[in-house]
Enzyme design. Structure first.
Site, PDB file in Angstrom:
ATOM      1  CB  ALA A  75     -15.091  32.724 -37.045  1.00 41.44           C
ATOM      2  CG  PHE A  76     -11.611  34.024 -31.424  1.00 41.02           C
ATOM      3  CD1 PHE A  76     -12.687  34.501 -30.681  1.00 41.02           C
ATOM      4  CD2 PHE A  76     -10.324  34.241 -30.942  1.00 41.02           C
ATOM      5  CE1 PHE A  76     -12.483  35.185 -29.490  1.00 41.02           C
ATOM      6  CE2 PHE A  76     -10.108  34.920 -29.754  1.00 41.02           C
ATOM      7  CZ  PHE A  76     -11.188  35.400 -29.026  1.00 41.02           C
ATOM      8  CB  ALA A  99     -19.164  28.484 -41.522  1.00 39.29           C
ATOM      9  CB  VAL A 100     -19.701  30.716 -36.048  1.00 42.34           C
ATOM     10  CG1 VAL A 100     -19.502  30.231 -34.609  1.00 42.34           C
ATOM     11  CG2 VAL A 100     -18.555  31.640 -36.449  1.00 42.34           C
ATOM     12  CB  ILE A 101     -22.107  25.475 -37.368  1.00 45.40           C
ATOM     13  CG1 ILE A 101     -21.774  25.950 -38.791  1.00 45.40           C
ATOM     14  CG2 ILE A 101     -23.349  24.597 -37.345  1.00 45.40           C
ATOM     15  CD1 ILE A 101     -21.437  24.837 -39.770  1.00 45.40           C
ATOM     16  CG  HIS A 107     -16.530  28.299 -27.749  1.00 47.47           C
ATOM     17  ND1 HIS A 107     -16.614  27.017 -28.235  1.00 47.47           N
ATOM     18  CD2 HIS A 107     -15.400  28.806 -28.279  1.00 47.47           C
ATOM     19  CE1 HIS A 107     -15.594  26.769 -29.018  1.00 47.47           C
ATOM     20  NE2 HIS A 107     -14.836  27.841 -29.078  1.00 47.47           N
ATOM     21  CG  PHE A 132     -20.274  39.888 -40.704  1.00 47.75           C
ATOM     22  CD1 PHE A 132     -19.243  39.676 -39.805  1.00 47.75           C
ATOM     23  CD2 PHE A 132     -21.456  39.184 -40.534  1.00 47.75           C
ATOM     24  CE1 PHE A 132     -19.380  38.782 -38.745  1.00 47.75           C
ATOM     25  CE2 PHE A 132     -21.607  38.291 -39.475  1.00 47.75           C
ATOM     26  CZ  PHE A 132     -20.570  38.093 -38.583  1.00 47.75           C
TER      27      PHE A 132
HETATM   28  N1  INI Z   1     -14.391  28.633 -35.395  1.00 46.78           N
HETATM   29  C1  INI Z   1     -15.202  28.813 -36.467  1.00 46.78           C
HETATM   30  O1  INI Z   1     -14.823  29.525 -37.400  1.00 46.78           O
HETATM   31  N2  INI Z   1     -16.407  28.229 -36.499  1.00 46.78           N
HETATM   32  C2  INI Z   1     -16.872  27.423 -35.502  1.00 46.78           C
HETATM   33  O2  INI Z   1     -18.010  26.898 -35.614  1.00 46.78           O
HETATM   34  C3  INI Z   1     -16.009  27.201 -34.390  1.00 46.78           C
HETATM   35  N3  INI Z   1     -16.387  26.299 -33.348  1.00 46.78           N
HETATM   36  O3  INI Z   1     -17.256  25.456 -33.572  1.00 46.78           O
HETATM   37  O4  INI Z   1     -15.839  26.337 -32.261  1.00 46.78           O
HETATM   38  C4  INI Z   1     -14.758  27.843 -34.356  1.00 46.78           C
HETATM   39  N4  INI Z   1     -13.932  27.683 -33.311  1.00 46.78           N
HETATM   40  C5  INI Z   1     -12.542  28.018 -33.355  1.00 46.78           C
HETATM   41  C6  INI Z   1     -12.292  29.484 -33.024  1.00 46.78           C
HETATM   42  O5  INI Z   1     -12.670  30.317 -34.102  1.00 46.78           O
HETATM   43  C7  INI Z   1     -10.802  29.726 -32.750  1.00 46.78           C
HETATM   44  O6  INI Z   1     -10.064  29.369 -33.892  1.00 46.78           O
HETATM   45  C8  INI Z   1     -10.283  28.933 -31.545  1.00 46.78           C
HETATM   46  O7  INI Z   1     -11.104  29.171 -30.414  1.00 46.78           O
HETATM   47  C9  INI Z   1      -8.822  29.351 -31.211  1.00 46.78           C
HETATM   48  O8  INI Z   1      -8.743  30.737 -30.902  1.00 46.78           O
END
Ligand code: INI
Length: 184
Positions: A75-76, A99-101, A107, A132
């Site tokens: 998601a980042f 989905a961010v769980i 984090h 969104f």
């Molecule tokens: N990315 C998600 O889309 N959902 C999550 O729940 C998640 N967790 O659990 O950490 C997550 N992390 C990865 C993040 O989006 C980046 O891809 C990573 O930090 C590299 O930049």
């Protein structure tokens, strides 16, 4: 002054506000080209959101060849791909899915917050609506409920919102009111 409530899903409008030029989008997506950015992280959920979004786009009249699907790692990374697609991809809106769980994410706040802020900044930077459809939830169960489960499919809702915004922006750019659109 009476207020007007308009439901883009049913096309039901309330009483018009006398003298006002009213603008509302609708869900006729004929001729639209729409981008979808979807994250692979938690792909069990995000693929369901994607199915919901593509299903809604197709049902509203978007041609299969007018849907660009872009996969990103998490998601980042959604905002940068959404911004590129909005700026140079030739699409009229970008649907953002992921989905961010919290249960699995120390984090959580950072990832969810950056995704939300970054997606919102796509509007400001490009004038192209970015919707969104990123779930920010505590548990996998809550995510499942919102990805085609008992609380519907947030991917489909984000797709419908994108269509409504494209429709609305088209009318605003043409200076066209609801009345003018329906009368011809
Ligand atoms: N990315 C998600 O889309 N959902 C999550 O729940 C998640 N967790 O659990 O950490 C997550 N992390 C990865 C993040 O989006 C980046 O891809 C990573 O930090 C590299 O930049």
């Amino acid at each position: 002054m009476p207020s007007t409530r308009y439901d883009a899903g049913t096309g039901a409008a309330g009483a018009p506000i006398e003298g006002a030029r009213v603008h509302t989008g609708n869900l006729d997506a004929t001729g639209m080209r729409i981008g979808v950015v979807v994250s692979r992280f938690n792909d069990i959920i995000s693929t369901r959101l994607l199915d919901g979004a593509v299903g809604a786009l197709r049902q509203r009249g978007v041609g299969a060849g007018d849907i660009d699907v872009v996969w990103v790692p998490g998601a980042f990374e959604i905002p940068i791909a959404a911004r590129e697609l909005a700026s140079h991809g030739g699409v009229e809106a970008v649907v953002c899915l992921g989905a961010v769980i919290r249960g699995d994410t120390a984090h959580f706040e950072y990832v969810a917050g950056e995704a939300a802020q970054g997606i919102a900044s796509v509007h400001a930077a490009t004038g192209v609506p970015a919707t969104f459809g990123v779930l920010t939830v505590d548990t996998v169960e809550q995510a499942t409920d919102r990805a085609g489960g008992k609380h519907g499919n947030k991917g489909a809702e984000a797709a419908d919102t994108a269509i409504e915004m494209v429709s609305l922006l088209r009318d605003l750019r043409l200076g066209r009111t609801d009345e003018q659109r329906t009368s011809g």
